[in-house]
Design an enzyme around this catalytic site. Structure first.
Site, PDB file in Angstrom:
ATOM      1  CE  LYS A  52      -3.837  -2.473   2.047  1.00 28.48           C
ATOM      2  NZ  LYS A  52      -4.721  -2.813   3.152  1.00 28.48           N
ATOM      3  CD  GLN A  96      -3.773  -4.726   6.159  1.00 32.11           C
ATOM      4  OE1 GLN A  96      -3.893  -3.666   5.553  1.00 32.11           O
ATOM      5  NE2 GLN A  96      -4.124  -5.873   5.619  1.00 32.11           N
ATOM      6  CG  ASP A 119      -9.704  -0.504   4.441  1.00 25.89           C
ATOM      7  OD1 ASP A 119      -9.270  -0.881   3.329  1.00 25.89           O
ATOM      8  OD2 ASP A 119      -9.106  -0.674   5.512  1.00 25.89           O
TER       9      ASP A 119
HETATM   10  N1  GUN Z   1      -7.092  -7.252   5.706  1.00 30.66           N
HETATM   11  C1  GUN Z   1      -7.321  -7.952   4.584  1.00 30.66           C
HETATM   12  N2  GUN Z   1      -7.785  -7.140   3.610  1.00 30.66           N
HETATM   13  C2  GUN Z   1      -7.846  -5.906   4.152  1.00 30.66           C
HETATM   14  C3  GUN Z   1      -8.239  -4.633   3.622  1.00 30.66           C
HETATM   15  O1  GUN Z   1      -8.657  -4.479   2.478  1.00 30.66           O
HETATM   16  N3  GUN Z   1      -8.133  -3.593   4.492  1.00 30.66           N
HETATM   17  C4  GUN Z   1      -7.711  -3.738   5.773  1.00 30.66           C
HETATM   18  N4  GUN Z   1      -7.676  -2.661   6.539  1.00 30.66           N
HETATM   19  N5  GUN Z   1      -7.346  -4.897   6.278  1.00 30.66           N
HETATM   20  C5  GUN Z   1      -7.413  -5.976   5.458  1.00 30.66           C
END
Ligand code: GUN
Length: 288
Positions: A52, A96, A119
């Site tokens: 990211k 996350q 998200d």
């Molecule tokens: N864990 C797995 N996929 C995601 C996501 O798209 N965002 C976040 N914050 N955690 C995740």
């Protein structure tokens, strides 16, 4: 059978975003700034967050990584969320997942300002999406819809079966696919679905979002179907440098010959999920 090349489309979209960032800079506007909160040292989460940050750098966004150890308290994490909510330089942020067991993920998600929730996990964003209002849409469903659009895959009136009902993939995707403009007839299948094999085999568009490697076999797929594989399970692979490789939810070798279109793993949905977060962060600057 034709491959849906998520890597190629994601790279095109990244170029478009980089172009927009250049324009923003030229006009003296605000450069998008994404923050990622990472708790602990889970291998998968470390990798995803590193991607990211790298993606942000590649398109010219600012990014910040906020780290906590596994023993961070819920109160400390909530305080950080509040700080990021109130920081005018941060346009959007993510926490996350998964979080350690002693922290309520739902509580953290609901503490995030919906206008910074890139998200798209906050109930306000989910609710707005369901009734067709502008919102942040969670990255994987957003990326899949974008892939179908860019490949001009016919969705109007098609029978679409989404296998999996998670809050971040199956459920929101099922809603998006039934919306005006996409117009699919959607079935959400899950672990208690009766006659799953026949239900899947009725799909013109089959989305596998189960999280179980190679779950979808040839007998579950109609000839000429479009198959979208959301699975990204890490399986041990001593022959690779990392010691693992990604496996999809679809038994690719036997399913692919029956399909009109299919996404590979890796290189299908994954890169689109990554780029969708950038699209949401750009939207956060503009506002929804
Ligand atoms: N864990 C797995 N996929 C995601 C996501 O798209 N965002 C976040 N914050 N955690 C995740």
């Amino acid at each position: 059978m034709q491959l849906i090349d998520g890597k190629k489309i994601a790279s095109e979209i990244k170029k478009e975003i980089a172009g927009e960032v250049l324009k923003i800079k030229e006009n003296g506007g605000k450069v998008p700034h994404l923050a990622a909160v990472l708790v602990g040292h889970d291998g998968g989460s470390e990798t995803y967050v590193a991607f990211k940050i790298k993606d942000c750098q590649e398109v010219g966004f600012k990014s910040s990584l906020v780290r906590f150890e596994d023993d961070v308290t819920e109160a400390e994490l909530l305080a950080k969320v509040e700080e990021l909510n109130n920081d005018p330089d941060i346009d959007g942020f993510i926490v996350q997942l998964p979080l350690p067991k002693h922290i309520s993920e739902q509580k953290i998600i609901e503490a995030i300002d919906p206008k910074k929730d890139v998200d798209g996990f906050h109930p306000v964003n989910v609710g707005r999406m369901v009734i067709g209002l502008p919102s942040f849409v969670s990255a994987t469903p957003y990326g899949i819809v974008e892939l179908l659009k860019r490949y001009q895959i016919e969705t109007n009136g098609k029978n679409c079966v989404v296998v999996g009902r998670s809050n971040i993939v199956g459920r929101p995707l099922s809603v998006l696919l039934s919306q005006k403009g996409i117009n699919a007839t959607v079935t959400v299948a899950h672990s208690r679905t009766a006659n799953l094999e026949q239900v899947c085999a009725s799909a013109d568009i089959l989305v596998a979002a189960i999280g179980s490697p190679e779950f979808i076999t040839a007998g579950m797929v109609k000839k000429g179907a479009v198959v979208i594989d959301v699975g990204t399970t890490r399986v041990p692979a001593p022959e690779t440098k990392s010691g693992w490789k990604l496996k999809g939810d679809v038994k690719f070798d036997e399913v692919a010959p029956k399909c009109s279109w299919i996404t590979p793993v890796p290189g299908g949905v994954g890169p689109m999920t990554r780029v969708a977060l950038l699209q949401n962060t750009l939207l956060a600057v503009k506002g929804w």
